[in-house]
Design an enzyme around this catalytic site. Sequence first.
Site, PDB file in Angstrom:
ATOM      1  CD  GLU A  39      -2.670   1.135   2.617  1.00  0.00           C
ATOM      2  OE1 GLU A  39      -3.796   1.646   2.574  1.00  0.00           O
ATOM      3  OE2 GLU A  39      -2.212   0.589   3.646  1.00  0.00           O
TER       4      GLU A  39
ATOM      5  CE  LYS B 253      -7.458   0.891   3.276  1.00  0.00           C
ATOM      6  NZ  LYS B 253      -6.323   1.497   4.015  1.00  0.00           N
TER       7      LYS B 253
ATOM      8  CB  CYS C   5      -4.185  -1.747   4.195  1.00  0.00           C
ATOM      9  SG  CYS C   5      -3.383  -1.464   5.803  1.00  0.00           S
TER      10      CYS C   5
END
Length: 281
Positions: free
Chosen positions: A43, A115, A156
């Site tokens: 990330e 995300k 993540c």
Amino acid sequence: MTGMVAAVVQMRSGRDVGANVVAASDLIRAAARAGARYVQTPEMTNLLEKSRKELFAKIAPEGEDRAVAAFSALAAELGIHLHIGSLAIRTGEDSVANRGLLFAPDGSVAARYDKIHMFDVDLPNGESWRESATYRPGSELVMAPAGGMSLGLAICYDVRFPAIFRAQGRAGAEVLSAPAAFTRQTGEAHWHVLQRARAIENGAYMVSAAQGGRHEDGRETYGHSMIVSPWGEILAELDHDEPGFALAELDPARVAEARQRIPAIANERAFSSPSGQEAAE
């Protein structure tokens, strides 16, 4: 169907986009020389910057972003699937996406994923994070072919939301991913168990590159990039927070074997919540 050799690249991204691209490229090339045909970076590969003002001064829309151009060219040069775990990409005058990009071996963008879950938390040691103050969340699950296998993209904090990975597993994903910049505190507590749980639940490989160490903007990340088998075994791990890479061979036959042994996806049943609403698809 044959498998592929996968690599996770561990970084310590700083505030200089150019330096981060060079550092990532060197490790990607080293992983490819070692035999990897699918390489994943963490990330925020291009930049870890707490200051919103400084972040906006250093990023660009995808079509103008120098990191995107560099990694596209690198994927074509090496002839690999290159999964850049995420980049900070400007999407408007005052908006940013935390965007993962999968480059095909010809350098084209094979998939992009924004995300979904924003890291908005207050931790026991006083750390406080409000990702939603800067980044605009995505809303779509993404899967794509990579090296002869089906890859599900996530980033993540998404790893704490198993419905994403279950939906990808149901749709046939053999490889799941959650490239990360986990804080040291949360990583020490939960990183290993979350990676293994997502693999075990879905009978799929879990491949997650990570940021590690003390960064220029003051944050500290956990590292421990890893590749987990569909049976939950850790096949490869950088058991520290230093930059580097680790390799493992992924075999679709092991996915089929795990799902035959424990057919959790096939056995899944819908159920009703206390309110009477359907709680499973």
